[in-house]
Design a protein around this motif. Structure first.
Motif, PDB file in Angstrom:
ATOM      1  N   MET A   1       0.838  -1.196   0.000  1.00  0.00           N
ATOM      2  CA  MET A   1       0.000   0.000   0.000  1.00  0.00           C
ATOM      3  C   MET A   1       0.873   1.245   0.000  1.00  0.00           C
ATOM      4  N   ALA A   2       0.363   2.310  -0.607  1.00  0.00           N
ATOM      5  CA  ALA A   2       1.082   3.579  -0.614  1.00  0.00           C
ATOM      6  C   ALA A   2       1.188   4.113   0.816  1.00  0.00           C
ATOM      7  N   PRO A   3       2.320   4.716   1.182  1.00  0.00           N
ATOM      8  CA  PRO A   3       2.484   5.182   2.561  1.00  0.00           C
ATOM      9  C   PRO A   3       1.712   6.465   2.842  1.00  0.00           C
ATOM     10  N   ILE A   4       1.318   6.632   4.109  1.00  0.00           N
ATOM     11  CA  ILE A   4       0.776   7.899   4.588  1.00  0.00           C
ATOM     12  C   ILE A   4       1.738   8.470   5.614  1.00  0.00           C
ATOM     13  N   GLY A   5       1.639   9.789   5.845  1.00  0.00           N
ATOM     14  CA  GLY A   5       2.473  10.450   6.832  1.00  0.00           C
ATOM     15  C   GLY A   5       1.622  11.105   7.898  1.00  0.00           C
ATOM     16  N   ILE A   6       1.957  10.855   9.154  1.00  0.00           N
ATOM     17  CA  ILE A   6       1.251  11.461  10.284  1.00  0.00           C
ATOM     18  C   ILE A   6       2.142  12.542  10.876  1.00  0.00           C
ATOM     19  N   ILE A   7       1.583  13.743  11.033  1.00  0.00           N
ATOM     20  CA  ILE A   7       2.322  14.867  11.597  1.00  0.00           C
ATOM     21  C   ILE A   7       1.826  15.119  13.013  1.00  0.00           C
ATOM     22  N   VAL A   8       2.753  15.122  13.974  1.00  0.00           N
ATOM     23  CA  VAL A   8       2.435  15.503  15.348  1.00  0.00           C
ATOM     24  C   VAL A   8       3.343  16.661  15.738  1.00  0.00           C
ATOM     25  N   ALA A   9       2.834  17.528  16.606  1.00  0.00           N
ATOM     26  CA  ALA A   9       3.622  18.686  17.013  1.00  0.00           C
ATOM     27  C   ALA A   9       4.505  18.390  18.215  1.00  0.00           C
ATOM     28  N   MET A  10       4.025  17.492  19.111  1.00  0.00           N
ATOM     29  CA  MET A  10       4.681  17.340  20.407  1.00  0.00           C
ATOM     30  C   MET A  10       5.046  15.889  20.702  1.00  0.00           C
TER      31      MET A  10
ATOM     32  N   THR B   1       3.865   5.459  19.301  1.00  0.00           N
ATOM     33  CA  THR B   1       5.077   4.646  19.196  1.00  0.00           C
ATOM     34  C   THR B   1       5.862   4.703  20.494  1.00  0.00           C
ATOM     35  N   HIS B   2       6.599   3.631  20.787  1.00  0.00           N
ATOM     36  CA  HIS B   2       7.500   3.621  21.939  1.00  0.00           C
ATOM     37  C   HIS B   2       8.865   4.200  21.581  1.00  0.00           C
ATOM     38  N   THR B   3       9.100   4.436  20.302  1.00  0.00           N
ATOM     39  CA  THR B   3      10.357   5.010  19.847  1.00  0.00           C
ATOM     40  C   THR B   3      10.209   6.525  19.741  1.00  0.00           C
ATOM     41  N   ALA B   4      10.901   7.251  20.579  1.00  0.00           N
ATOM     42  CA  ALA B   4      10.783   8.705  20.567  1.00  0.00           C
ATOM     43  C   ALA B   4      11.456   9.276  19.317  1.00  0.00           C
ATOM     44  N   PRO B   5      10.694   9.924  18.437  1.00  0.00           N
ATOM     45  CA  PRO B   5      11.307  10.480  17.234  1.00  0.00           C
ATOM     46  C   PRO B   5      12.120  11.731  17.550  1.00  0.00           C
ATOM     47  N   GLU B   6      13.153  11.952  16.765  1.00  0.00           N
ATOM     48  CA  GLU B   6      13.920  13.181  16.881  1.00  0.00           C
ATOM     49  C   GLU B   6      13.127  14.318  16.239  1.00  0.00           C
ATOM     50  N   PRO B   7      13.182  15.513  16.820  1.00  0.00           N
ATOM     51  CA  PRO B   7      12.484  16.645  16.193  1.00  0.00           C
ATOM     52  C   PRO B   7      12.933  16.851  14.750  1.00  0.00           C
ATOM     53  N   GLY B   8      11.937  16.999  13.876  1.00  0.00           N
ATOM     54  CA  GLY B   8      12.220  17.257  12.471  1.00  0.00           C
ATOM     55  C   GLY B   8      12.620  16.036  11.673  1.00  0.00           C
ATOM     56  N   VAL B   9      12.492  14.846  12.267  1.00  0.00           N
ATOM     57  CA  VAL B   9      12.890  13.606  11.595  1.00  0.00           C
ATOM     58  C   VAL B   9      11.680  12.686  11.478  1.00  0.00           C
ATOM     59  N   SER B  10      11.509  12.055  10.319  1.00  0.00           N
ATOM     60  CA  SER B  10      10.418  11.108  10.103  1.00  0.00           C
ATOM     61  C   SER B  10      10.889   9.696  10.448  1.00  0.00           C
ATOM     62  N   ILE B  11      10.026   8.939  11.143  1.00  0.00           N
ATOM     63  CA  ILE B  11      10.326   7.542  11.447  1.00  0.00           C
ATOM     64  C   ILE B  11       9.196   6.665  10.922  1.00  0.00           C
ATOM     65  N   GLU B  12       9.487   5.391  10.742  1.00  0.00           N
ATOM     66  CA  GLU B  12       8.503   4.448  10.223  1.00  0.00           C
ATOM     67  C   GLU B  12       7.787   3.766  11.381  1.00  0.00           C
ATOM     68  N   LEU B  13       6.455   3.932  11.441  1.00  0.00           N
ATOM     69  CA  LEU B  13       5.660   3.245  12.445  1.00  0.00           C
ATOM     70  C   LEU B  13       5.295   1.841  11.983  1.00  0.00           C
ATOM     71  N   ARG B  14       4.949   1.743  10.733  1.00  0.00           N
ATOM     72  CA  ARG B  14       4.633   0.503  10.047  1.00  0.00           C
ATOM     73  C   ARG B  14       5.181   0.632   8.629  1.00  0.00           C
ATOM     74  N   PRO B  15       5.206  -0.442   7.852  1.00  0.00           N
ATOM     75  CA  PRO B  15       5.749  -0.322   6.493  1.00  0.00           C
ATOM     76  C   PRO B  15       5.054   0.725   5.631  1.00  0.00           C
ATOM     77  N   ASN B  16       3.803   1.082   5.968  1.00  0.00           N
ATOM     78  CA  ASN B  16       3.077   2.050   5.144  1.00  0.00           C
ATOM     79  C   ASN B  16       2.642   3.293   5.920  1.00  0.00           C
ATOM     80  N   ILE B  17       3.237   3.516   7.111  1.00  0.00           N
ATOM     81  CA  ILE B  17       2.879   4.687   7.913  1.00  0.00           C
ATOM     82  C   ILE B  17       4.142   5.329   8.464  1.00  0.00           C
ATOM     83  N   LEU B  18       4.368   6.599   8.134  1.00  0.00           N
ATOM     84  CA  LEU B  18       5.488   7.366   8.666  1.00  0.00           C
ATOM     85  C   LEU B  18       4.972   8.372   9.689  1.00  0.00           C
TER      86      LEU B  18
END
Length: 243
Positions: A1-10, A18-35
């Motif tokens: 499936m084509a990926p989607i991107g979720i934007i959070v501010a905080m 996710t249990h993996t804390a993302p770095e500010p300004g960096v995209s991480i993969e939650l699932r193969p089709n969700i960033l």
């Protein structure tokens, strides 16, 4: 499936997905089709984050996180999936088929979704008077600072977009100014600063406890969404059809 991107501010919003804390300004993969992208608070930050996700090849954008209540009856933890975000220049629409899909999936998972549209704000709307005025002006149930920016990026790139927001502070609750002052642009609290504020003005403690209870309720709802993360993706067909 084509990926989607979720934007959070905080960061506390990201931690519900996710249990993996993302770095500010960096995209991480939650699932193969969700960033997931942690952008920071505000429309300019949300615009940059959404554009970075588009550059990563996502085929849909979602704005996720907390919101302030503008309408009576919306308690902390209420979940909204609005059809539009009202701005000073008019309404920006979410992708209706995607919205119906997620609404049905989350309802089937036991979540109750509240009706109502969102309003855009470019600064914090804290007091009950400010909230009531904005709600009446925009005919909106809740407000945030990032969703409209995400929808503008989606419109610019002809991509579907969705908004999923959870009420933190209801209409009648004022968010104390020192709460904003003692947290950074990614929602990280300055605990020594909070303690110092309370030592200087102990009468602030009841307001802090109220916002803390509201935050726990909002977090429970966001975590419930996170447990059903697979339901947020609309499927390939929905992403390739017009809004």
């Amino acid at each position: 499936m084509a990926p989607i991107g979720i934007i959070v501010a905080m960061l506390p919003e990201a931690a519900c997905l996710t249990h993996t804390a993302p770095e500010p300004g960096v995209s991480i993969e939650l699932r193969p089709n969700i960033l997931l992208h942690l952008c920071g608070i505000g429309p300019a930050q949300a615009t940059r984050g959404a554009e970075q996700l588009v550059a990563r090849g996502v085929r849909g954008l979602m704005s996720f996180g907390i919101a302030g209540g503008l309408a009576p009856g919306l308690a902390p933890g209420a979940v909204l999936l609005p059809g539009r975000v009202e701005t000073s220049a008019g309404g920006l629409f979410t992708h209706e088929e995607w919205r119906i899909h997620v609404h049905a999936r989350l309802t089937a998972a036991g979540l109750t979704l509240a009706p109502g549209d969102m309003a855009e704000a470019d600064t914090v709307v804290s007091t009950p008077g400010q909230k009531a005025a904005l709600g009446a002006q925009r005919n909106a149930a809740a407000v945030d600072m990032e969703s409209a920016a995400v929808l503008r990026v989606a419109t610019r790139h002809v991509l579907p977009a969705l908004v999923l927001r959870v009420i933190l502070d209801p209409l009648e609750m004022e968010v104390p100014e020192f709460v904003h002052r003692q947290s950074d642009n990614y929602g990280r609290a300055n605990l020594p600063g909070v303690i110092l504020d309370l030592l200087r003005a102990p009468d602030r403690l009841p307001a802090l406890l109220r916002i803390n209870r509201a935050f726990r309720a909002a977090t429970r709802s966001m975590r419930s969404v996170g447990k059903n993360l697979h339901d947020l993706h609309p499927g390939h067909d929905a992403l390739t059809r017009p809004r």
